[in-house]
Design a protein around this motif. Structure first.
Motif, short mmCIF file in Angstrom:
data_model
loop_
_atom_site.label_atom_id
_atom_site.label_comp_id
_atom_site.label_asym_id
_atom_site.label_seq_id
_atom_site.Cartn_x
_atom_site.Cartn_y
_atom_site.Cartn_z
N UNK A 1 0.86 -1.18 0.00
CA UNK A 1 0.00 0.00 0.00
C UNK A 1 0.90 1.23 0.00
N UNK A 2 0.26 2.39 -0.14
CA UNK A 2 1.01 3.64 -0.01
C UNK A 2 0.23 4.56 0.91
N UNK A 3 0.96 5.47 1.54
CA UNK A 3 0.34 6.44 2.45
C UNK A 3 0.64 7.84 1.96
N UNK A 4 -0.39 8.63 1.76
CA UNK A 4 -0.27 10.02 1.31
C UNK A 4 -0.98 10.91 2.32
N UNK A 5 -0.27 11.88 2.87
CA UNK A 5 -0.84 12.79 3.88
C UNK A 5 -1.43 12.01 5.06
N UNK B 1 4.79 14.02 -0.75
CA UNK B 1 5.45 13.20 0.26
C UNK B 1 4.63 11.94 0.45
N UNK B 2 5.26 10.80 0.21
CA UNK B 2 4.56 9.52 0.19
C UNK B 2 5.39 8.49 0.94
N UNK B 3 4.72 7.51 1.54
CA UNK B 3 5.38 6.33 2.10
C UNK B 3 4.83 5.11 1.36
N UNK B 4 5.73 4.31 0.81
CA UNK B 4 5.33 3.08 0.12
C UNK B 4 5.72 1.90 0.99
N UNK B 5 4.75 1.04 1.25
CA UNK B 5 4.95 -0.10 2.15
C UNK B 5 5.19 -1.36 1.32
N UNK C 1 4.40 -16.50 5.18
CA UNK C 1 4.92 -15.85 6.37
C UNK C 1 5.65 -14.56 5.97
N UNK C 2 5.52 -13.49 6.76
CA UNK C 2 6.28 -12.27 6.46
C UNK C 2 7.75 -12.43 6.78
N UNK C 3 8.62 -12.07 5.84
CA UNK C 3 10.07 -12.06 6.07
C UNK C 3 10.56 -10.67 6.45
N UNK C 4 9.95 -9.68 5.87
CA UNK C 4 10.38 -8.32 6.14
C UNK C 4 9.32 -7.30 5.76
N UNK C 5 9.20 -6.26 6.55
CA UNK C 5 8.31 -5.14 6.26
C UNK C 5 9.19 -3.91 6.07
N UNK C 6 9.01 -3.24 4.95
CA UNK C 6 9.85 -2.11 4.60
C UNK C 6 8.96 -0.93 4.23
N UNK C 7 9.24 0.22 4.80
CA UNK C 7 8.52 1.44 4.46
C UNK C 7 9.50 2.43 3.85
#
Length: 237
Positions: A19-23, A57-61, A73-79
């Motif tokens: 997903x992405x986060x904006x504002x 300004x954006x954060x991409x997950x 299974x999750x190996x890594x979460x990166x933002x």
């Protein structure tokens, strides 16, 4: 273990855009990661980023996973945090290929064929500011230079191929080898032993929900060296 910047870049190279986060507001996103580790987003008309004129300004997950049997299974979460900018025309095709590798979409063809036209899908890329990561027991923040200057593990492609083969065909050998290393004698719960990660410095094994690291005596510098080192772990003699 791989140095943290290299490990995060390696995970990002195979991760999916979650997903992405904006504002501060999260929303679904589709995209991939280019050869430098920068997230690339495919944005359709009507989506929040489509009307972007300059940068936002954006954060991409990103999420890297490992399938063990039928369970993901999750190996890594990166933002990845930064500024979303239009991909230059000269780099649009390479950006589309990066997206297609992770999330094939027919809108990519339209984004290329109608590049710059009003109402066409757009390709946006993050100018990286910093990267937050959570992988295993490790978490932290990398600045842009540390992240972008690192390269993925050069043996990652070979490692993933070998790992998949071992988990599919040699888990009994893996369980026996792990038991020998841990001094536990024969192991009845072989079904709960999986190869979790493999790199030039060692192997990480998933045993009954716990992760155990087995470093190589010396780093592997080629795919053949990596396979030889792994055979030493699988050996039950």
């Amino acid at each position: 273990m791989l140095p943290i910047p290299e490990r995060v870049r390696t995970l990002a190279a195979s991760a999916a855009v979650a997903r992405m986060t904006l504002d501060g507001v999260p929303s679904p996103a589709r995209g991939g990661v280019d050869g430098r580790g920068r997230p690339v987003l495919l944005v359709r008309p009507g989506e929040r980023l489509h009307a972007l004129d300059d940068e936002a300004v954006v954060a991409v997950h990103l999420t890297a996973t490992r399938r063990l049997g039928e369970v993901e299974h999750p190996r890594g979460l990166i933002e990845v945090q930064g500024w979303a900018q239009p991909v230059p025309a000269a780099e649009a095709r390479a950006a589309a290929v990066a997206v297609a590798a992770a999330s094939p979409d027919e809108a990519l063809f339209e984004a290329l064929e109608r590049y710059g036209e009003p109402g066409a899908p757009r390709l946006l890329r993050l100018d990286v500011a910093q990267v937050a990561y959570l992988t295993g027991q490790e978490s932290g923040i990398l600045d842009a230079d540390d992240y972008l200057d690192a390269n993925p593990d050069p043996l990652a492609e070979t490692a993933e191929r070998v790992l998949a083969h071992v988990n599919e065909a040699h888990r009994a050998q893996l369980a026996g080898g792990v038991s020998r290393r841990l001094g536990e004698g024969s192991r009845d719960g072989a079904g709960e032993v999986w190869l979790w990660e493999l790199d030039r410095f060692g192997a990480t094994v998933h045993v009954d929900g716990s992760l155990i690291r087995f470093p190589w005596p010396v780093p592997a510098h080629t795919g053949q060296c990596l396979e030889t080192a792994l055979r030493g772990l699988l050996c039950t003699c």
